[in-house]
Design a protein around this motif. Structure first.
Motif: not given
Length: 281
Positions: A138, A169, A171, A184, A203
């Motif tokens: 992430l 992922e 953000y 994603r 998530s």
């Protein structure tokens, strides 16, 4: 006793002499856009105070986000720390911690504002690492909107880079909800927006981690979150269990006290009746 083993940065390629002079030193404080080799980047600029990133031979400086966006960043970081205190299944990196992206068309070294590596990742994050040698599970970037170019950097350039590098992922956070973007990778390896159910982002990479999108700006307090069913499973659950145990213990004490009071009252009645009987005899 053997000396400790230190984890250095990615092994850089050999440095080439500058203008044919091997003794010529690199510039101390070069402006963004300066061309440098990857070897010089790792040796001189990775830990530079300017926070340089490296984009296929060119130095780039990470822009600064505004205070409102930084507050969102701190709240999200705190939420992830609460999650990891409960699940112990990943490690976090922040701000100046970089990783190398070997892409089909170029090589880049990026420093996500927040990175997460699951313990199940094929390349674990080690205690003495100063850069990450794998691919983050992430990445989070706090968007700077000072110029259109800075907006495109996170929303287009880094999105494409992280997608190609295989970051599951990604953000993007900002105080304006229009720039709060969450991606994603799908089965084809392409980013698509993460579905939101009842305003909650869940998530798929970090099991059980979730948050309300509106809470990025509201930033509810710890006292509120431990009572909220969205956050309660991973925000201080041991404290919640202790609190419940204390409440149950206090309830038991109160119940025992009430029973003793009822028993005392019963005894008073019995003694009064006994005294009455004795007086009549």
């Amino acid at each position: 006793m053997s000396p400790p083993t230190f984890a250095f940065h990615h092994p850089p390629p050999p440095a080439a002499p500058r203008n044919g002079d091997p003794d010529l030193q690199p510039p101390i404080d070069p402006p963004p856009g300066t061309a440098v080799s990857e070897a010089d980047y790792w040796a001189h600029y990775y830990e530079h105070d300017n926070g340089y990133e490296w984009n296929n031979g060119i130095l780039e400086v990470k822009p600064v986000s505004d205070i409102l966006t930084l507050q969102i960043y701190r709240w999200l970081l705190r939420l992830l720390e609460f999650y990891l205190d409960t699940h112990h299944n990943a490690r976090l990196t922040c701000l100046e911690f970089g990783f190398r992206l070997s892409l089909p068309n170029k090589t880049a070294i990026r420093k996500p504002d927040l990175g997460l590596v699951l313990d199940s990742n094929a390349q674990p994050l080690q205690d003495l690492d100063r850069s990450y040698r794998g691919t983050f599970d992430l990445c989070v970037e706090a968007l700077s909107d000072s110029t259109p170019a800075e907006i495109r950097r996170d929303t287009e350039q880094k999105r494409d880079e992280y997608q190609a590098a295989g970051v599951p992922e990604y953000y993007i956070i900002h105080h304006d909800p229009r720039w709060q973007l969450f991606y994603r990778r799908n089965a084809a390896g392409l980013y698509e927006p993460i579905p939101r159910e009842d305003g909650i982002l869940r998530s798929a990479v970090v099991p059980g981690f979730r948050f309300r999108l509106e809470d990025l700006n509201c930033q509810p307090s710890l006292e509120t979150m431990i009572e909220d069913p969205v956050y309660a499973p991973f925000v201080l659950p041991s404290w919640q269990r202790d609190r419940q145990a204390r409440a149950q213990a206090e309830q038991l004490v109160k119940q025992e006290r009430r029973e003793k009071e009822r028993e005392r009252a019963k005894n008073v009645v019995l003694l009064a009746e006994l005294a009455k009987l004795r007086g009549e005899s």
